[in-house]
Design a protein around this motif. Sequence first.
Motif, PDB file in Angstrom:
ATOM      1  N   PRO A 279       0.463  -0.644   0.107  1.00 15.20           N
ATOM      2  CA  PRO A 279       0.466   0.182   0.096  1.00 15.20           C
ATOM      3  C   PRO A 279       0.764   1.371   0.336  1.00 15.20           C
ATOM      4  O   PRO A 279       1.973   1.587   0.477  1.00 15.20           O
ATOM      5  N   ASP A 280      -0.220   1.864  -0.504  1.00 14.32           N
ATOM      6  CA  ASP A 280       0.948   3.322  -0.320  1.00 14.32           C
ATOM      7  C   ASP A 280       1.784   3.908   1.248  1.00 14.32           C
ATOM      8  O   ASP A 280       2.949   4.054   0.813  1.00 14.32           O
ATOM      9  N   ALA A 281       1.257   3.632   2.161  1.00 11.82           N
ATOM     10  CA  ALA A 281       1.812   3.363   3.619  1.00 11.82           C
ATOM     11  C   ALA A 281       3.382   3.034   3.433  1.00 11.82           C
ATOM     12  O   ALA A 281       4.032   3.597   3.863  1.00 11.82           O
ATOM     13  N   VAL A 282       3.781   1.961   2.633  1.00  9.52           N
ATOM     14  CA  VAL A 282       4.755   2.044   2.461  1.00  9.52           C
ATOM     15  C   VAL A 282       5.907   2.662   1.589  1.00  9.52           C
ATOM     16  O   VAL A 282       6.960   2.785   1.923  1.00  9.52           O
ATOM     17  N   PHE A 283       5.232   2.960   0.590  1.00 10.22           N
ATOM     18  CA  PHE A 283       6.386   3.613   0.253  1.00 10.22           C
ATOM     19  C   PHE A 283       6.627   5.414   1.014  1.00 10.22           C
ATOM     20  O   PHE A 283       6.846   6.225   0.211  1.00 10.22           O
ATOM     21  N   ARG A 284       4.845   5.894   1.514  1.00 14.02           N
ATOM     22  CA  ARG A 284       5.733   7.150   2.185  1.00 14.02           C
ATOM     23  C   ARG A 284       6.458   6.938   2.841  1.00 14.02           C
ATOM     24  O   ARG A 284       6.849   7.164   3.361  1.00 14.02           O
ATOM     25  N   GLY A 285       6.260   5.725   3.855  1.00  9.74           N
ATOM     26  CA  GLY A 285       7.318   5.261   5.333  1.00  9.74           C
ATOM     27  C   GLY A 285       9.494   5.807   3.957  1.00  9.74           C
ATOM     28  O   GLY A 285       9.869   5.738   4.908  1.00  9.74           O
ATOM     29  N   LEU A 286       9.306   4.610   3.150  1.00  9.97           N
ATOM     30  CA  LEU A 286      10.621   4.742   2.487  1.00  9.97           C
ATOM     31  C   LEU A 286      10.535   5.983   1.655  1.00  9.97           C
ATOM     32  O   LEU A 286      11.834   6.186   1.995  1.00  9.97           O
ATOM     33  N   SER A 287       9.629   6.429   1.447  1.00 13.74           N
ATOM     34  CA  SER A 287      10.596   8.318   0.899  1.00 13.74           C
ATOM     35  C   SER A 287      10.442   8.834   2.567  1.00 13.74           C
ATOM     36  O   SER A 287      11.695   9.611   1.802  1.00 13.74           O
ATOM     37  N   GLN A 288      10.434   8.954   3.294  1.00 15.15           N
ATOM     38  CA  GLN A 288      11.077   9.785   4.563  1.00 15.15           C
ATOM     39  C   GLN A 288      11.705   9.110   5.050  1.00 15.15           C
ATOM     40  O   GLN A 288      13.003   9.787   5.176  1.00 15.15           O
ATOM     41  N   TRP A 289      12.108   7.454   5.082  1.00 14.78           N
ATOM     42  CA  TRP A 289      13.820   7.314   4.947  1.00 14.78           C
ATOM     43  C   TRP A 289      14.679   7.559   3.658  1.00 14.78           C
ATOM     44  O   TRP A 289      15.884   8.149   3.748  1.00 14.78           O
ATOM     45  N   LEU A 290      13.957   7.757   2.535  1.00 15.85           N
ATOM     46  CA  LEU A 290      14.800   8.373   1.609  1.00 15.85           C
ATOM     47  C   LEU A 290      15.480   9.569   1.672  1.00 15.85           C
ATOM     48  O   LEU A 290      16.982  10.305   1.854  1.00 15.85           O
ATOM     49  N   GLY A 291      14.323  10.295   2.690  1.00 19.80           N
ATOM     50  CA  GLY A 291      14.808  11.778   2.453  1.00 19.80           C
ATOM     51  C   GLY A 291      15.058  12.295   4.112  1.00 19.80           C
ATOM     52  O   GLY A 291      16.611  12.747   3.999  1.00 19.80           O
ATOM     53  N   PHE A 292      15.668  10.935   4.990  1.00 22.28           N
ATOM     54  CA  PHE A 292      16.496  10.983   5.767  1.00 22.28           C
ATOM     55  C   PHE A 292      18.010  10.784   4.942  1.00 22.28           C
ATOM     56  O   PHE A 292      18.818  11.429   5.924  1.00 22.28           O
ATOM     57  N   PHE A 293      17.831   9.849   4.761  1.00 23.81           N
ATOM     58  CA  PHE A 293      19.301   9.708   4.251  1.00 23.81           C
ATOM     59  C   PHE A 293      20.226  10.238   2.845  1.00 23.81           C
ATOM     60  O   PHE A 293      20.913  10.219   3.618  1.00 23.81           O
ATOM     61  N   SER A 294      19.518  10.642   2.156  1.00 23.68           N
ATOM     62  CA  SER A 294      19.622  11.881   1.885  1.00 23.68           C
ATOM     63  C   SER A 294      20.466  12.760   2.244  1.00 23.68           C
ATOM     64  O   SER A 294      21.608  13.679   1.851  1.00 23.68           O
TER      65      SER A 294
END
Lengths: 441, 108
Positions: A279-294
């Motif tokens: 679901p979208d929630a997985v991608f939203r979570g991954l997106s936030q992790w990507l932002g943090f790691f970036s």
Amino acid sequence: MSVDVTGVDRDTLVRPIQTFSKRYLAALAVGLGLIGVWLVFYYQQLRHGLIVTNLSDWGSGGGVPWGLYIGAFIWWVGIAHGGIILSAAVRLLGMDTYQPVARLAELLTIAALTCAGLFILIHVGRPDRLVTSVVPAWPTRVQWSPLMWDVTVITAYFVLTATYLALTIRYDIHRLRDRLPSPLDPLYDALMVGYSEKEDEVVERMVWWIAFAIIIMAPLLLHGGVIPWLFALLPSMAGWAGGVQGPSFLSIALTSAVSGIIIIAAAFRYAYGWDELIPDAVFRGLSQWLGFFSLIFLWLQLQQVITGIFAAPTTLQHATEVKIATPLYWVAIGLVALAMLYAFATSLRPDLFDIRTMVALSVGVLAGTLAEKVLFVVEGLQHAHFALYDGVPGAYVPSPTELSALLGTIGIVVLFFLVVSKVIPVVELHAIEDDHEEVNP
Amino acid sequence: MTLAATAFASTVSAFASTVSAAASTALAASPVPLASSPEYTLPFVGPGTYLIFGIVLAPVYAMVAAWFVGDPSDRAKGLLGVGYLAGLTTVLWGGLFVATLVIGAVFF
């Protein structure tokens, strides 16, 4: 479980195994095509030697004996490390939101490690050198050569990841056996050797311990240790040396791995209508992790630039000045920064979030991290403390043979996922069923 | 050359000799892991061995130990896990070895 997967049944889980579409064939053709292009060029390299890449001897192109091959090696091995870290975190830290993509991350690790190993294999010129040179020398050279440490830990890492997958897959195969293709029964029989439902609890604990080993080794010792030590321990290369390379490499690994998982998860969701399973929630979570790691990635780049231009030793200052004068470096930084800004913007305004945009930005991040790593390798060599390469004419430009290898490895990853998704469930049964004791009727 | 200048030159020369001797001694005793260093000609004796097998792979030892002595654990499943580790390593490098033989037979 943290994401709502109500209504997702076992048939949905095995949909990639039970369906066969023109889109699948098209993807297969693309994967095989990319590999074919690489093989044509690789044949030329095998026939004529590394001279076709300008990477032989002293580096015929501006003194760069290491180029895209080694940059891409670091890039793939980073993706591999980051992928399994996510999967291990799901199991170890209870990050159940990401359970639907945990096995995709494990598979990405195996595929990416294969590609990393392939780049070493093709970079040594004659592929048999990996056996004829490395194996006999290993017992003595492992004492002091970071290259031998690298070969050792990558072998260990590949084996650990494959063992992790081999143990976790038994639970799923047992319960989904009637939905799996019968021509592959010998393979399933081999994977299920000695299986009984009584083992589930023990194996789950064994896998927990593998995740424990991986989560310590991957960030602290491998992509934050042995891999950057290939460069950081060489004081003669001003742009390489220093302890900051450990965390810097790790930040790049995590950033690129999350990007890779986003792309692959989105591809499966799109191809198999898995909107409910992933679901979208997985991608939203991954997106936030990507932002943090970036953010961490950009912070560590800033550290290197500031320490490199403010009263730095002469050669380091020169190497840093060259780096920040290279337009491609800023393109790479910009691509990562763009993903970070989007991730943070969608945290503030969730209605801005769009999976397709996130996938496009993830592709950008992968391009950016690859560019940064290739520049790191090439410019590090060109601006060493000594003037060894000063007399070598020309400038380094990746040759068609090297570029074809990059395409070929991307093709290998595509092919790997296409084949594996026809053999085993690429999403764990645990993602839709919490009851570990349930037996397939 | 005056007497003072001669004495100064002599002192400098002696100092240089002392520094040179000290540097040689330090270099000889230094644990720089060079290939030619006699202390590193024995297999698996050296800083890299301690680093990789003593530190980097330590979590793997803990993992394998936990497979057998942890709770819950099972000897047969622990051996299955060890079998995967050993078998996959063998397949990986054995496959490369076979590929090497094939390359040798086809090209050389």
